[in-house]
Write an enzyme that holds these catalytic residues in place. Sequence first.
Site, PDB file in Angstrom:
ATOM      1  N   SER A 223       5.749  -0.704  -1.508  1.00 11.40           N
ATOM      2  CA  SER A 223       4.766  -1.242  -2.440  1.00 11.40           C
ATOM      3  C   SER A 223       5.369  -2.378  -3.263  1.00 11.40           C
ATOM      4  O   SER A 223       5.837  -3.356  -2.692  1.00 11.40           O
ATOM      5  CB  SER A 223       4.230  -0.098  -3.315  1.00 11.40           C
ATOM      6  OG  SER A 223       3.007  -0.435  -3.902  1.00 11.40           O
ATOM      7  N   ASP A 450      -4.626   0.351   4.265  1.00 11.42           N
ATOM      8  CA  ASP A 450      -3.883   0.665   3.045  1.00 11.42           C
ATOM      9  C   ASP A 450      -4.731   0.247   1.848  1.00 11.42           C
ATOM     10  O   ASP A 450      -5.113  -0.915   1.732  1.00 11.42           O
ATOM     11  CB  ASP A 450      -2.556  -0.104   3.059  1.00 11.42           C
ATOM     12  CG  ASP A 450      -1.632   0.267   1.906  1.00 11.42           C
ATOM     13  OD1 ASP A 450      -2.133   0.512   0.790  1.00 11.42           O
ATOM     14  OD2 ASP A 450      -0.415   0.284   2.116  1.00 11.42           O
ATOM     15  N   HIS A 478      -1.322   4.606   1.902  1.00  5.34           N
ATOM     16  CA  HIS A 478      -0.426   3.589   1.349  1.00  5.34           C
ATOM     17  C   HIS A 478       0.979   3.780   1.898  1.00  5.34           C
ATOM     18  O   HIS A 478       1.593   4.821   1.682  1.00  5.34           O
ATOM     19  CB  HIS A 478      -0.432   3.708  -0.178  1.00  5.34           C
ATOM     20  CG  HIS A 478       0.364   2.659  -0.880  1.00  5.34           C
ATOM     21  ND1 HIS A 478       0.400   1.349  -0.463  1.00  5.34           N
ATOM     22  CD2 HIS A 478       1.151   2.728  -1.982  1.00  5.34           C
ATOM     23  CE1 HIS A 478       1.172   0.656  -1.286  1.00  5.34           C
ATOM     24  NE2 HIS A 478       1.641   1.461  -2.202  1.00  5.34           N
TER      25      HIS A 478
END
Length: 508
Positions: A223, A450, A478
């Site tokens: 991320s 995602d 994710h």
Amino acid sequence: MPPRPALLRCALVALVVALGLTGCVSPKHQASAPTAGASSSSTGDAALAPFYDQVLEWTTCGSEQCAEATVPLDWADPGGDTITLALRRIPASGGSPVGSLLVNPGGPGRSAIDSIGYFRQVVSREVLAAYDLVAFDPRGVQHSSPVTCVDPAELDEMAAWVPDWSTDAGMAEAIERNGDFGRACLERSGELLGHVDTPSAARDMDVLRAVLGDEALTYLGFSYGTELGATYAALFPERVGRLVLDGALDPTLDSGEVAAGQAAGFESALRAYVADCQAGASCPLDGDVDAGLTQIARLFDRTRANPLPTGTDRELTSSLAFSGVAAALYAQTSWPLLTQALTKAIDAADGSVLLQLADSYYGRGPDGTYATNQNEAFSAILCLDDRPSAEPEDMRADAAEVQAVAPTVGHFFSYGGASCAQWPVPAVGSLESYEAPGAAPIVVVGTTNDPATPYAWAQSLAKLLSSAVLLTFEGEGHTAYGRSNECVKDAVDTYLLTGVAPADGTTC
């Protein structure tokens, strides 16, 4: 929390609840031996030598090892004040490490130190055998000279707050309240608040690379950790070793583009959830997918006007309701819990399970305390990295674009300019280029649905980085490594263990 366009959290939200936090016990000093052949500073800058040539003192810390490194507070003034970075290490189980694997779970603001149990689960045994796994908290985060802003009760109030964006006066109130939050951060954090930007954190990583004894950086970032890794590559392309950037951010996007992309991502993930829910036996959402999304939108409207009781002294506002829904969309394994939460909220006017999901998102415990400073650090880092327009006409125009691509959840991704309009320290901004010419191959991983980091961002980051290859996971949730399939695992493991990257465009 203050209105913000980004919702970048750890890969599996369920682990926020499940992770146990372990503290250091009485220290047992251990020898610190750099990897044979590793360089010291090699920067040619005498002012940086004290940082690059420092020797870490590792101590016993539960079942792992802990240390602290010193870096400049201000990289433009390395002779000035310093701060400390916390490290936590799981020694290579094979006994003879080939080097260190630095890890970051995202955020910005997530503590890698407190998430080390997560990394122990998702990183394969073969990689853990070969590498010392090293978690570090970036500057400003939890164990590394942390940013502090407000008390837990104030965080509760901010997370529940529902701004009024319909009038200029409502926008002005939001800007002022966020300004109060920023001023509280400055009062409690001091000069540190102006130096928790991503480029500074990336420069810190190069010091960590050197003091850990590695000629090149080996890194696994999820991320926001992909932006941190890409920034490192752009600053130090000649020191890039094996970088895995999973759940990619495109650091060249402005805040409006980020908001629109994430809103569309969460809308798509919510649509997939509704279809799955309606295919089951106990779904509270009637009709087809569009009808189900409408019912969720009505729940948001309902809680905006009349918050739901939760069995506690806290009500479920629309802000908390959305946070609870969003939290469950990070991993498909959380969808049954979302169904339970929506059933209670829609059928019984009970917001308790959605509140629990929202609390897990923010890291709030049942006793009212917050496990880390992730919420304060999140705002501090974002407001240094990007300062979007807070002009009402600009925010309204951006909101209209976001709403067009995400009619159910777009409202919650809009008006992000209010977050940083009165931030009390100047913005630093991003780098001019992320090409990283001459860097070794970098693996960018993207998941096709995602919600938090849309697949298009992985595609664009792979193009930005001159040496990157794109590895695609066709699925939900994710990030991909450690939670998707053997194809992704094998491709990443082969790269980390041998340096052989998957062919660009590989799809799993």
